[in-house]
Scaffold this motif. Structure first.
Motif, PDB file in Angstrom:
ATOM      1  N   GLU A 245      -9.209   2.545   0.296  1.00 29.52           N
ATOM      2  CA  GLU A 245      -9.640   2.682  -1.096  1.00 29.52           C
ATOM      3  C   GLU A 245     -10.173   1.334  -1.526  1.00 29.52           C
ATOM      4  OE1 GLU A 245      -6.532   2.841  -4.206  1.00 29.52           O
ATOM      5  OE2 GLU A 245      -5.117   2.812  -2.548  1.00 29.52           O
ATOM      6  N   LYS A 246     -10.977   1.313  -2.581  1.00 31.01           N
ATOM      7  CA  LYS A 246     -11.542   0.047  -3.038  1.00 31.01           C
ATOM      8  C   LYS A 246     -10.419  -0.848  -3.535  1.00 31.01           C
ATOM      9  CE  LYS A 246     -15.030   2.126  -5.439  1.00 31.01           C
ATOM     10  NZ  LYS A 246     -16.134   2.148  -6.391  1.00 31.01           N
ATOM     11  N   TRP A 247     -10.019  -1.946  -2.947  1.00 30.88           N
ATOM     12  CA  TRP A 247     -10.514  -2.536  -1.721  1.00 30.88           C
ATOM     13  C   TRP A 247      -9.303  -2.922  -0.877  1.00 30.88           C
ATOM     14  CZ3 TRP A 247     -13.147  -3.136  -6.327  1.00 30.88           C
ATOM     15  CH2 TRP A 247     -14.494  -2.745  -6.327  1.00 30.88           C
ATOM     16  N   VAL A 248      -8.632  -1.899  -0.436  1.00 32.75           N
ATOM     17  CA  VAL A 248      -7.405  -2.154   0.319  1.00 32.75           C
ATOM     18  C   VAL A 248      -7.195  -1.023   1.325  1.00 32.75           C
ATOM     19  CG1 VAL A 248      -5.864  -0.933  -1.277  1.00 32.75           C
ATOM     20  CG2 VAL A 248      -4.981  -2.851   0.024  1.00 32.75           C
ATOM     21  N   TRP A 249      -6.481  -1.367   2.407  1.00 34.72           N
ATOM     22  CA  TRP A 249      -6.124  -0.350   3.400  1.00 34.72           C
ATOM     23  C   TRP A 249      -4.652   0.013   3.236  1.00 34.72           C
ATOM     24  CZ3 TRP A 249      -9.898   1.964   5.928  1.00 34.72           C
ATOM     25  CH2 TRP A 249     -11.091   1.273   6.187  1.00 34.72           C
ATOM     26  N   ASN A 250      -4.351   1.338   3.166  1.00 33.83           N
ATOM     27  CA  ASN A 250      -2.967   1.815   3.055  1.00 33.83           C
ATOM     28  C   ASN A 250      -2.552   2.461   4.369  1.00 33.83           C
ATOM     29  OD1 ASN A 250      -2.586   1.484   0.027  1.00 33.83           O
ATOM     30  ND2 ASN A 250      -4.434   2.737   0.125  1.00 33.83           N
ATOM     31  N   PHE A 251      -1.327   2.184   4.791  1.00 32.56           N
ATOM     32  CA  PHE A 251      -0.829   2.729   6.060  1.00 32.56           C
ATOM     33  C   PHE A 251       0.431   3.529   5.807  1.00 32.56           C
ATOM     34  CE2 PHE A 251      -3.002  -1.255   6.627  1.00 32.56           C
ATOM     35  CZ  PHE A 251      -3.937  -0.942   7.599  1.00 32.56           C
ATOM     36  N   SER A 252       0.550   4.705   6.426  1.00 32.84           N
ATOM     37  CA  SER A 252       1.817   5.421   6.311  1.00 32.84           C
ATOM     38  C   SER A 252       2.228   5.989   7.656  1.00 32.84           C
ATOM     39  CB  SER A 252       1.754   6.507   5.231  1.00 32.84           C
ATOM     40  OG  SER A 252       0.825   7.482   5.575  1.00 32.84           O
TER      41      SER A 252
ATOM     42  N   LYS B 177     -10.050   7.356  -0.159  1.00 33.89           N
ATOM     43  CA  LYS B 177      -9.811   7.932  -1.486  1.00 33.89           C
ATOM     44  C   LYS B 177     -11.078   7.964  -2.328  1.00 33.89           C
ATOM     45  CE  LYS B 177      -5.009   6.907  -2.513  1.00 33.89           C
ATOM     46  NZ  LYS B 177      -4.124   5.999  -3.215  1.00 33.89           N
ATOM     47  N   ASP B 178     -12.030   7.081  -2.009  1.00 34.47           N
ATOM     48  CA  ASP B 178     -13.177   6.986  -2.913  1.00 34.47           C
ATOM     49  C   ASP B 178     -14.529   7.004  -2.191  1.00 34.47           C
ATOM     50  OD1 ASP B 178     -12.842   4.323  -1.910  1.00 34.47           O
ATOM     51  OD2 ASP B 178     -11.561   3.873  -3.624  1.00 34.47           O
TER      52      ASP B 178
ATOM     53  N   SER C  28     -12.478  13.893   4.369  1.00 35.96           N
ATOM     54  CA  SER C  28     -12.545  14.277   5.770  1.00 35.96           C
ATOM     55  C   SER C  28     -11.648  13.336   6.576  1.00 35.96           C
ATOM     56  CB  SER C  28     -14.000  14.158   6.220  1.00 35.96           C
ATOM     57  OG  SER C  28     -14.137  14.649   7.524  1.00 35.96           O
ATOM     58  N   TYR C  29     -11.263  13.749   7.774  1.00 36.16           N
ATOM     59  CA  TYR C  29     -10.444  12.893   8.621  1.00 36.16           C
ATOM     60  C   TYR C  29     -11.218  12.465   9.861  1.00 36.16           C
ATOM     61  CZ  TYR C  29      -6.450  14.479   5.880  1.00 36.16           C
ATOM     62  OH  TYR C  29      -5.594  14.742   4.863  1.00 36.16           O
TER      63      TYR C  29
ATOM     64  N   ASP D 278      -5.237  15.653  -2.225  1.00 32.12           N
ATOM     65  CA  ASP D 278      -5.416  15.185  -0.848  1.00 32.12           C
ATOM     66  C   ASP D 278      -4.088  14.763  -0.243  1.00 32.12           C
ATOM     67  OD1 ASP D 278      -8.056  15.686  -0.842  1.00 32.12           O
ATOM     68  OD2 ASP D 278      -8.731  13.600  -0.875  1.00 32.12           O
ATOM     69  N   GLU D 279      -3.240  14.163  -1.099  1.00 25.99           N
ATOM     70  CA  GLU D 279      -1.946  13.708  -0.603  1.00 25.99           C
ATOM     71  C   GLU D 279      -1.087  14.901  -0.181  1.00 25.99           C
ATOM     72  OE1 GLU D 279      -0.020  10.999  -3.294  1.00 25.99           O
ATOM     73  OE2 GLU D 279       1.773  11.071  -2.033  1.00 25.99           O
ATOM     74  N   GLN D 280      -1.126  15.965  -0.999  1.00 26.05           N
ATOM     75  CA  GLN D 280      -0.348  17.163  -0.653  1.00 26.05           C
ATOM     76  C   GLN D 280      -0.861  17.804   0.634  1.00 26.05           C
ATOM     77  OE1 GLN D 280      -0.819  19.144  -4.487  1.00 26.05           O
ATOM     78  NE2 GLN D 280       1.384  18.977  -4.828  1.00 26.05           N
TER      79      GLN D 280
END
Ligand code: CUA
Length: 430
Positions: free
Chosen positions: A105-112, A138-139, A159-160, A296-298
Protein backbone atom coordinates in the motif's frame (compact mmCIF):
# COMPACT_ATOMS: atom_id res chain seq x y z
CA UNK A 1 34.25 -8.20 -17.56
CA UNK A 2 31.09 -6.24 -16.73
CA UNK A 3 30.14 -8.13 -13.55
CA UNK A 4 28.03 -5.70 -11.55
CA UNK A 5 25.37 -8.00 -10.06
CA UNK A 6 24.88 -8.08 -6.28
CA UNK A 7 25.83 -11.26 -4.33
CA UNK A 8 23.78 -14.27 -5.44
CA UNK A 9 21.92 -15.28 -2.27
CA UNK A 10 19.16 -17.55 -3.55
CA UNK A 11 19.29 -21.02 -4.99
CA UNK A 12 18.43 -20.01 -8.54
CA UNK A 13 20.32 -16.71 -8.53
CA UNK A 14 23.32 -18.28 -10.39
CA UNK A 15 20.94 -19.26 -13.21
CA UNK A 16 19.75 -15.68 -13.56
CA UNK A 17 23.32 -14.40 -13.35
CA UNK A 18 24.68 -16.83 -15.92
CA UNK A 19 22.19 -15.81 -18.56
CA UNK A 20 22.51 -12.11 -17.76
CA UNK A 21 26.31 -12.37 -18.01
CA UNK A 22 26.10 -14.46 -21.18
CA UNK A 23 23.85 -11.91 -22.92
CA UNK A 24 26.12 -9.08 -21.72
CA UNK A 25 29.25 -10.84 -23.02
CA UNK A 26 27.71 -11.60 -26.41
CA UNK A 27 26.53 -7.98 -26.71
CA UNK A 28 29.94 -6.62 -25.78
CA UNK A 29 31.67 -8.97 -28.24
CA UNK A 30 29.46 -8.05 -31.19
CA UNK A 31 29.37 -4.35 -30.37
CA UNK A 32 33.17 -4.30 -30.27
CA UNK A 33 33.52 -6.38 -33.43
CA UNK A 34 31.01 -4.36 -35.48
CA UNK A 35 31.96 -0.87 -34.31
CA UNK A 36 35.66 -1.84 -34.43
CA UNK A 37 35.35 -2.98 -38.06
CA UNK A 38 33.49 0.22 -38.93
CA UNK A 39 36.23 2.38 -37.46
CA UNK A 40 38.98 0.26 -39.05
CA UNK A 41 37.43 0.53 -42.50
CA UNK A 42 36.65 4.24 -42.12
CA UNK A 43 40.30 4.90 -41.39
CA UNK A 44 41.75 2.49 -43.91
CA UNK A 45 39.61 3.66 -46.84
CA UNK A 46 39.49 7.34 -45.99
CA UNK A 47 39.87 9.83 -48.86
CA UNK A 48 43.49 10.60 -49.65
CA UNK A 49 44.55 13.45 -51.93
CA UNK A 50 42.11 14.71 -54.56
CA UNK A 51 41.81 11.61 -56.72
CA UNK A 52 38.76 9.36 -56.52
CA UNK A 53 39.48 5.67 -56.23
CA UNK A 54 37.34 3.34 -58.22
CA UNK A 55 35.96 0.68 -55.87
CA UNK A 56 35.82 -2.96 -56.92
CA UNK A 57 32.44 -4.43 -57.86
CA UNK A 58 31.54 -7.13 -55.31
CA UNK A 59 28.63 -9.54 -55.75
CA UNK A 60 26.79 -10.97 -52.70
CA UNK A 61 28.36 -13.88 -50.87
CA UNK A 62 26.10 -16.81 -50.10
CA UNK A 63 28.60 -18.17 -47.61
CA UNK A 64 28.68 -14.94 -45.57
CA UNK A 65 24.91 -14.49 -45.63
CA UNK A 66 24.29 -18.02 -44.40
CA UNK A 67 26.95 -17.56 -41.75
CA UNK A 68 25.55 -14.34 -40.29
CA UNK A 69 22.00 -15.70 -40.33
CA UNK A 70 22.71 -19.11 -38.84
CA UNK A 71 25.09 -18.09 -36.05
CA UNK A 72 22.85 -15.37 -34.52
CA UNK A 73 19.84 -17.69 -34.86
CA UNK A 74 21.62 -20.42 -32.92
CA UNK A 75 22.70 -17.92 -30.25
CA UNK A 76 19.14 -16.52 -29.87
CA UNK A 77 17.60 -19.98 -29.61
CA UNK A 78 20.13 -21.08 -26.99
CA UNK A 79 19.56 -17.90 -24.95
CA UNK A 80 15.77 -18.38 -25.19
CA UNK A 81 15.98 -22.05 -24.12
CA UNK A 82 18.28 -21.27 -21.21
CA UNK A 83 16.01 -18.37 -20.19
CA UNK A 84 12.94 -20.57 -20.32
CA UNK A 85 14.67 -23.18 -18.19
CA UNK A 86 15.28 -20.56 -15.49
CA UNK A 87 11.78 -19.08 -15.85
CA UNK A 88 10.21 -22.50 -15.38
CA UNK A 89 12.14 -22.96 -12.11
CA UNK A 90 11.14 -19.52 -10.86
CA UNK A 91 7.44 -20.11 -11.52
CA UNK A 92 7.16 -23.64 -10.09
CA UNK A 93 6.90 -23.41 -6.33
CA UNK A 94 8.04 -26.58 -4.56
CA UNK A 95 5.55 -28.33 -2.28
CA UNK A 96 5.70 -27.32 1.33
CA UNK A 97 7.01 -23.81 0.70
CA UNK A 98 6.56 -21.35 3.55
CA UNK A 99 3.75 -18.99 2.49
CA UNK A 100 3.76 -15.35 3.49
CA UNK A 101 1.08 -12.90 2.44
CA UNK A 102 2.43 -9.55 1.29
CA UNK A 103 0.17 -6.54 0.81
CA UNK A 104 1.55 -3.37 -0.74
CA UNK A 105 0.00 0.00 0.00
CA UNK A 106 1.19 3.57 -0.45
CA UNK A 107 4.01 3.42 0.77
CA UNK A 108 4.68 0.41 2.88
CA UNK A 109 4.85 -3.37 2.63
CA UNK A 110 2.71 -5.45 5.05
CA UNK A 111 3.54 -9.07 5.83
CA UNK A 112 1.32 -11.67 7.47
CA UNK A 113 2.10 -15.22 8.44
CA UNK A 114 -0.20 -18.24 8.76
CA UNK A 115 -0.16 -18.09 12.55
CA UNK A 116 -1.48 -14.54 12.58
CA UNK A 117 1.84 -12.79 13.02
CA UNK A 118 1.92 -9.48 11.17
CA UNK A 119 4.76 -7.10 10.46
CA UNK A 120 5.32 -3.95 8.46
CA UNK A 121 8.38 -2.84 6.51
CA UNK A 122 10.47 -5.77 7.72
CA UNK A 123 10.04 -9.53 7.73
CA UNK A 124 11.93 -12.68 8.50
CA UNK A 125 12.40 -15.93 6.60
CA UNK A 126 14.34 -19.11 7.39
CA UNK A 127 17.46 -20.01 5.40
CA UNK A 128 17.51 -23.07 3.06
CA UNK A 129 13.72 -23.12 2.92
CA UNK A 130 11.56 -22.35 -0.12
CA UNK A 131 9.57 -19.19 0.60
CA UNK A 132 6.49 -18.26 -1.40
CA UNK A 133 5.30 -14.67 -1.23
CA UNK A 134 1.67 -14.15 -2.20
CA UNK A 135 1.34 -10.57 -3.32
CA UNK A 136 -1.51 -8.16 -3.66
CA UNK A 137 -2.07 -4.42 -3.26
CA UNK A 138 -4.55 -2.24 -1.42
CA UNK A 139 -4.40 0.68 -3.81
CA UNK A 140 -2.20 0.97 -6.89
CA UNK A 141 0.37 -1.17 -8.70
CA UNK A 142 3.51 -1.88 -6.72
CA UNK A 143 6.31 -4.30 -7.46
CA UNK A 144 8.21 -6.41 -4.94
CA UNK A 145 11.88 -6.71 -5.83
CA UNK A 146 14.51 -8.57 -3.82
CA UNK A 147 17.75 -8.13 -5.80
CA UNK A 148 19.70 -10.62 -3.68
CA UNK A 149 17.11 -13.30 -4.49
CA UNK A 150 16.86 -12.19 -8.15
CA UNK A 151 13.05 -12.10 -7.93
CA UNK A 152 10.62 -9.36 -8.80
CA UNK A 153 6.85 -9.45 -9.18
CA UNK A 154 4.06 -6.88 -9.45
CA UNK A 155 1.58 -6.49 -6.60
CA UNK A 156 -1.76 -5.84 -8.27
CA UNK A 157 -4.90 -4.50 -6.55
CA UNK A 158 -7.79 -6.98 -6.78
CA UNK A 159 -5.60 -9.87 -7.82
CA UNK A 160 -2.96 -12.22 -6.42
CA UNK A 161 0.49 -12.84 -7.82
CA UNK A 162 3.42 -14.75 -6.35
CA UNK A 163 7.16 -15.14 -6.32
CA UNK A 164 9.29 -17.71 -4.59
CA UNK A 165 12.95 -18.18 -3.71
CA UNK A 166 15.18 -20.26 -1.50
CA UNK A 167 17.68 -18.14 0.42
CA UNK A 168 21.05 -19.87 0.78
CA UNK A 169 22.74 -17.49 3.26
CA UNK A 170 21.67 -15.73 6.42
CA UNK A 171 21.77 -11.97 6.61
CA UNK A 172 19.69 -8.93 5.70
CA UNK A 173 18.27 -8.39 2.21
CA UNK A 174 17.04 -5.12 0.79
CA UNK A 175 13.60 -5.03 -0.80
CA UNK A 176 12.53 -2.32 -3.22
CA UNK A 177 9.26 -1.26 -4.78
CA UNK A 178 10.02 -1.11 -8.50
CA UNK A 179 6.75 0.20 -9.87
CA UNK A 180 6.35 3.96 -9.76
CA UNK A 181 3.47 4.33 -7.28
CA UNK A 182 3.41 7.94 -6.19
CA UNK A 183 5.61 10.56 -4.59
CA UNK A 184 7.10 8.32 -1.89
CA UNK A 185 7.71 5.41 -4.24
CA UNK A 186 11.47 5.59 -3.75
CA UNK A 187 11.02 5.24 0.00
CA UNK A 188 8.82 2.17 -0.28
CA UNK A 189 11.52 -0.16 1.00
CA UNK A 190 11.50 -3.21 3.21
CA UNK A 191 14.06 -5.37 4.91
CA UNK A 192 14.08 -9.13 4.68
CA UNK A 193 16.01 -10.94 7.40
CA UNK A 194 17.24 -14.39 6.47
CA UNK A 195 17.92 -16.30 9.69
CA UNK A 196 18.57 -19.88 10.79
CA UNK A 197 15.57 -22.16 11.00
CA UNK A 198 15.68 -22.25 14.81
CA UNK A 199 15.84 -18.49 15.03
CA UNK A 200 12.97 -18.21 12.57
CA UNK A 201 10.80 -20.51 14.73
CA UNK A 202 11.51 -18.35 17.77
CA UNK A 203 10.79 -15.18 15.87
CA UNK A 204 7.56 -16.27 14.22
CA UNK A 205 6.15 -17.62 17.47
CA UNK A 206 6.61 -14.41 19.42
CA UNK A 207 3.48 -12.54 18.55
CA UNK A 208 3.26 -8.84 19.12
CA UNK A 209 -0.31 -8.78 17.99
CA UNK A 210 -2.75 -11.05 19.75
CA UNK A 211 -5.85 -12.17 17.97
CA UNK A 212 -7.07 -14.81 15.65
CA UNK A 213 -5.05 -16.15 12.77
CA UNK A 214 -6.38 -15.47 9.26
CA UNK A 215 -7.59 -19.05 8.94
CA UNK A 216 -9.43 -18.83 12.28
CA UNK A 217 -11.11 -15.66 11.09
CA UNK A 218 -11.96 -17.44 7.85
CA UNK A 219 -13.46 -20.37 9.73
CA UNK A 220 -15.65 -17.95 11.68
CA UNK A 221 -16.80 -16.29 8.44
CA UNK A 222 -17.56 -19.70 6.97
CA UNK A 223 -19.54 -21.06 9.87
CA UNK A 224 -21.12 -18.01 11.51
CA UNK A 225 -21.09 -14.87 9.49
CA UNK A 226 -21.68 -15.96 5.90
CA UNK A 227 -24.00 -18.68 4.61
CA UNK A 228 -21.18 -20.65 2.89
CA UNK A 229 -21.82 -23.81 4.84
CA UNK A 230 -25.36 -24.32 3.56
CA UNK A 231 -23.90 -25.16 0.16
CA UNK A 232 -20.21 -26.07 0.68
CA UNK A 233 -19.26 -28.95 2.95
CA UNK A 234 -15.91 -29.40 4.67
CA UNK A 235 -15.86 -33.18 4.53
CA UNK A 236 -15.96 -33.73 0.78
CA UNK A 237 -19.68 -34.51 0.68
CA UNK A 238 -21.72 -33.01 -2.11
CA UNK A 239 -24.04 -30.14 -1.31
CA UNK A 240 -25.40 -27.48 -3.67
CA UNK A 241 -21.83 -26.33 -4.43
CA UNK A 242 -18.44 -28.10 -4.43
CA UNK A 243 -16.98 -29.15 -1.09
CA UNK A 244 -14.16 -27.04 0.39
CA UNK A 245 -12.20 -30.16 1.34
CA UNK A 246 -8.94 -30.23 -0.65
CA UNK A 247 -10.29 -27.37 -2.75
CA UNK A 248 -7.10 -25.29 -2.70
CA UNK A 249 -4.86 -26.23 -5.62
CA UNK A 250 -7.45 -28.55 -7.12
CA UNK A 251 -7.50 -29.05 -10.91
CA UNK A 252 -10.90 -29.55 -12.43
CA UNK A 253 -13.24 -28.91 -15.31
CA UNK A 254 -15.75 -26.13 -15.76
CA UNK A 255 -19.24 -26.41 -17.23
CA UNK A 256 -17.95 -25.07 -20.56
CA UNK A 257 -15.33 -27.82 -20.72
CA UNK A 258 -12.31 -25.64 -19.95
CA UNK A 259 -9.94 -26.46 -17.12
CA UNK A 260 -9.48 -24.55 -13.86
CA UNK A 261 -6.97 -24.57 -11.04
CA UNK A 262 -8.24 -23.47 -7.63
CA UNK A 263 -5.59 -20.88 -6.75
CA UNK A 264 -6.06 -17.61 -4.86
CA UNK A 265 -7.36 -15.74 -7.90
CA UNK A 266 -9.87 -18.47 -8.77
CA UNK A 267 -11.25 -18.59 -5.22
CA UNK A 268 -11.51 -14.82 -5.05
CA UNK A 269 -13.29 -14.63 -8.39
CA UNK A 270 -15.64 -17.45 -7.39
CA UNK A 271 -16.63 -15.52 -4.26
CA UNK A 272 -17.10 -12.17 -5.97
CA UNK A 273 -18.51 -13.38 -9.31
CA UNK A 274 -19.58 -17.02 -8.93
CA UNK A 275 -21.24 -17.11 -12.35
CA UNK A 276 -17.97 -16.55 -14.21
CA UNK A 277 -16.58 -20.03 -13.65
CA UNK A 278 -19.15 -22.71 -12.90
CA UNK A 279 -17.71 -26.10 -11.99
CA UNK A 280 -18.95 -28.94 -14.19
CA UNK A 281 -21.88 -30.81 -12.68
CA UNK A 282 -22.99 -27.93 -10.45
CA UNK A 283 -25.92 -25.60 -11.12
CA UNK A 284 -25.29 -22.07 -12.38
CA UNK A 285 -26.93 -19.02 -10.87
CA UNK A 286 -27.39 -20.47 -7.39
CA UNK A 287 -24.65 -18.71 -5.50
CA UNK A 288 -25.17 -15.00 -4.99
CA UNK A 289 -22.34 -12.66 -6.01
CA UNK A 290 -20.49 -11.28 -3.00
CA UNK A 291 -19.06 -8.31 -4.85
CA UNK A 292 -19.25 -5.29 -2.57
CA UNK A 293 -20.39 -7.39 0.39
CA UNK A 294 -17.08 -8.80 1.51
CA UNK A 295 -13.73 -7.08 2.03
CA UNK A 296 -10.41 -8.10 0.49
CA UNK A 297 -9.22 -8.95 3.98
CA UNK A 298 -12.18 -11.27 4.55
CA UNK A 299 -11.52 -12.96 1.22
CA UNK A 300 -7.91 -13.45 2.33
CA UNK A 301 -9.14 -15.01 5.58
CA UNK A 302 -11.47 -17.38 3.73
CA UNK A 303 -8.63 -18.43 1.41
CA UNK A 304 -6.38 -19.03 4.45
CA UNK A 305 -9.14 -21.17 5.97
CA UNK A 306 -9.70 -23.13 2.74
CA UNK A 307 -5.95 -23.82 2.57
CA UNK A 308 -6.12 -25.58 5.95
CA UNK A 309 -8.72 -28.02 4.60
CA UNK A 310 -6.23 -30.47 3.16
CA UNK A 311 -7.73 -33.48 4.90
CA UNK A 312 -5.15 -33.47 7.71
CA UNK A 313 -7.71 -32.45 10.34
CA UNK A 314 -11.36 -33.38 10.68
CA UNK A 315 -13.53 -30.31 10.36
CA UNK A 316 -15.06 -29.28 13.65
CA UNK A 317 -18.41 -28.28 12.15
CA UNK A 318 -18.96 -31.64 10.59
CA UNK A 319 -18.08 -33.45 13.79
CA UNK A 320 -20.76 -31.39 15.48
CA UNK A 321 -23.20 -32.26 12.77
CA UNK A 322 -22.45 -35.95 13.08
CA UNK A 323 -22.91 -35.80 16.83
CA UNK A 324 -26.29 -34.14 16.55
CA UNK A 325 -27.31 -36.56 13.85
CA UNK A 326 -27.31 -39.41 16.34
CA UNK A 327 -30.79 -38.57 17.56
CA UNK A 328 -33.06 -38.28 14.58
CA UNK A 329 -36.62 -37.06 14.86
CA UNK A 330 -39.40 -39.19 13.39
CA UNK A 331 -39.46 -36.94 10.31
CA UNK A 332 -35.72 -37.20 9.86
CA UNK A 333 -35.88 -40.97 10.03
CA UNK A 334 -38.55 -40.96 7.33
CA UNK A 335 -36.38 -38.57 5.31
CA UNK A 336 -33.34 -40.86 5.56
CA UNK A 337 -35.50 -43.77 4.42
CA UNK A 338 -36.86 -41.69 1.54
CA UNK A 339 -33.32 -40.66 0.45
CA UNK A 340 -32.53 -44.37 0.23
CA UNK A 341 -35.41 -44.83 -2.21
CA UNK A 342 -34.89 -41.63 -4.21
CA UNK A 343 -31.23 -40.49 -3.92
CA UNK A 344 -31.83 -37.17 -5.73
CA UNK A 345 -33.57 -35.78 -2.63
CA UNK A 346 -30.20 -35.79 -0.82
CA UNK A 347 -29.59 -32.59 -2.80
CA UNK A 348 -32.86 -31.11 -1.51
CA UNK A 349 -31.67 -31.72 2.06
CA UNK A 350 -28.88 -29.16 1.63
CA UNK A 351 -31.45 -26.37 1.71
CA UNK A 352 -34.70 -27.85 3.03
CA UNK A 353 -34.93 -29.45 6.47
CA UNK A 354 -37.75 -31.67 7.73
CA UNK A 355 -37.67 -30.58 11.34
CA UNK A 356 -39.30 -27.17 10.88
CA UNK A 357 -36.18 -25.44 12.19
CA UNK A 358 -35.83 -21.89 10.85
CA UNK A 359 -32.81 -20.58 8.96
CA UNK A 360 -32.60 -22.93 5.97
CA UNK A 361 -31.75 -21.65 2.51
CA UNK A 362 -35.23 -22.73 1.42
CA UNK A 363 -38.49 -23.27 3.36
CA UNK A 364 -38.68 -26.29 5.68
CA UNK A 365 -40.53 -29.31 4.33
CA UNK A 366 -42.24 -30.02 7.63
CA UNK A 367 -45.88 -29.05 7.33
CA UNK A 368 -45.28 -27.78 3.81
CA UNK A 369 -48.01 -29.74 2.07
CA UNK A 370 -51.24 -27.72 2.16
CA UNK A 371 -49.48 -24.71 3.75
CA UNK A 372 -50.85 -21.26 2.93
CA UNK A 373 -48.46 -18.37 2.52
CA UNK A 374 -47.34 -15.41 0.44
CA UNK A 375 -44.83 -15.00 -2.37
CA UNK A 376 -42.25 -12.24 -2.49
CA UNK A 377 -44.59 -10.26 -4.77
CA UNK A 378 -47.35 -10.42 -2.16
CA UNK A 379 -49.65 -12.90 -3.90
CA UNK A 380 -51.00 -15.80 -1.84
CA UNK A 381 -50.35 -19.48 -2.47
CA UNK A 382 -51.56 -22.85 -1.24
CA UNK A 383 -48.97 -25.62 -1.34
CA UNK A 384 -50.93 -28.15 -3.36
CA UNK A 385 -49.69 -30.71 -5.91
CA UNK A 386 -49.50 -28.18 -8.76
CA UNK A 387 -47.57 -25.69 -6.61
CA UNK A 388 -45.03 -28.30 -5.49
CA UNK A 389 -44.49 -29.53 -9.02
CA UNK A 390 -43.87 -25.99 -10.26
CA UNK A 391 -41.53 -25.28 -7.34
CA UNK A 392 -39.39 -28.27 -8.27
CA UNK A 393 -39.34 -27.77 -12.01
CA UNK A 394 -39.37 -23.97 -12.21
CA UNK A 395 -38.44 -22.69 -8.75
CA UNK A 396 -37.71 -19.16 -9.98
CA UNK A 397 -41.29 -18.56 -11.11
CA UNK A 398 -42.64 -17.92 -7.62
CA UNK A 399 -40.34 -17.19 -4.69
CA UNK A 400 -41.69 -17.58 -1.17
CA UNK A 401 -41.49 -14.39 0.85
CA UNK A 402 -38.30 -14.09 2.90
CA UNK A 403 -36.24 -16.58 0.88
CA UNK A 404 -33.38 -15.82 -1.54
CA UNK A 405 -34.70 -17.71 -4.58
CA UNK A 406 -31.49 -19.71 -4.79
CA UNK A 407 -32.85 -23.03 -6.00
CA UNK A 408 -31.80 -24.44 -9.38
CA UNK A 409 -34.51 -25.75 -11.71
CA UNK A 410 -34.91 -29.53 -11.64
CA UNK A 411 -36.95 -29.79 -14.85
CA UNK A 412 -35.40 -32.65 -16.79
CA UNK A 413 -33.66 -34.04 -13.71
CA UNK A 414 -36.69 -35.10 -11.68
CA UNK A 415 -39.50 -36.67 -13.67
CA UNK A 416 -43.23 -36.63 -13.01
CA UNK A 417 -43.25 -39.96 -11.17
CA UNK A 418 -40.47 -38.76 -8.87
CA UNK A 419 -42.35 -35.51 -8.19
CA UNK A 420 -45.33 -37.65 -7.14
CA UNK A 421 -43.07 -39.58 -4.77
CA UNK A 422 -41.88 -36.31 -3.22
CA UNK A 423 -45.47 -35.15 -2.82
CA UNK A 424 -46.38 -38.43 -1.11
CA UNK A 425 -43.43 -37.93 1.23
CA UNK A 426 -44.43 -34.33 2.02
CA UNK A 427 -47.91 -35.55 2.93
CA UNK A 428 -46.34 -37.87 5.49
CA UNK A 429 -44.46 -35.14 7.34
CA UNK A 430 -47.36 -32.79 7.91
CU1 CUA B 1 5.04 1.04 -4.35
CU2 CUA B 1 6.46 2.07 -5.89
Amino acid sequence: MFRYLPPADSEFAPLVDNITNLVTDISVFFTTAIVGAMIYFAVKYRRRGDTDHETPHIEGSLFLEVLWTVIPTIICVLVALYGYYGYEKMRSVPDGALEINVVGEKWVWNFSYDNGKETQGEFTVPVDTPVKLILTSKDVLHSFFVPGMRTKMDAIPGSYTYQWFKPIRTGPQQVYCTEYCGDNHSRMLAKMNVVSKAEYERWVNTKESTGDTPSEKGRYLYSNKLPCKSCHSLDGSRRVGPSFLNLYGRDGELADGSAYKADENYIKESILYPGKKVVKGYPDGVMPAYEGQISDEQIGDLIAFIKTLDGSAVAVEDLAEEASAVELTAEEKLFEEFKGKLPVVAQCAACHNVTGAPGGVGPSWKGLYGREGAFADGTKYVADDAYIKESIWEPQKHIVEGYPGAMPAYAGQIDEAQVDQIIEFLKKIK
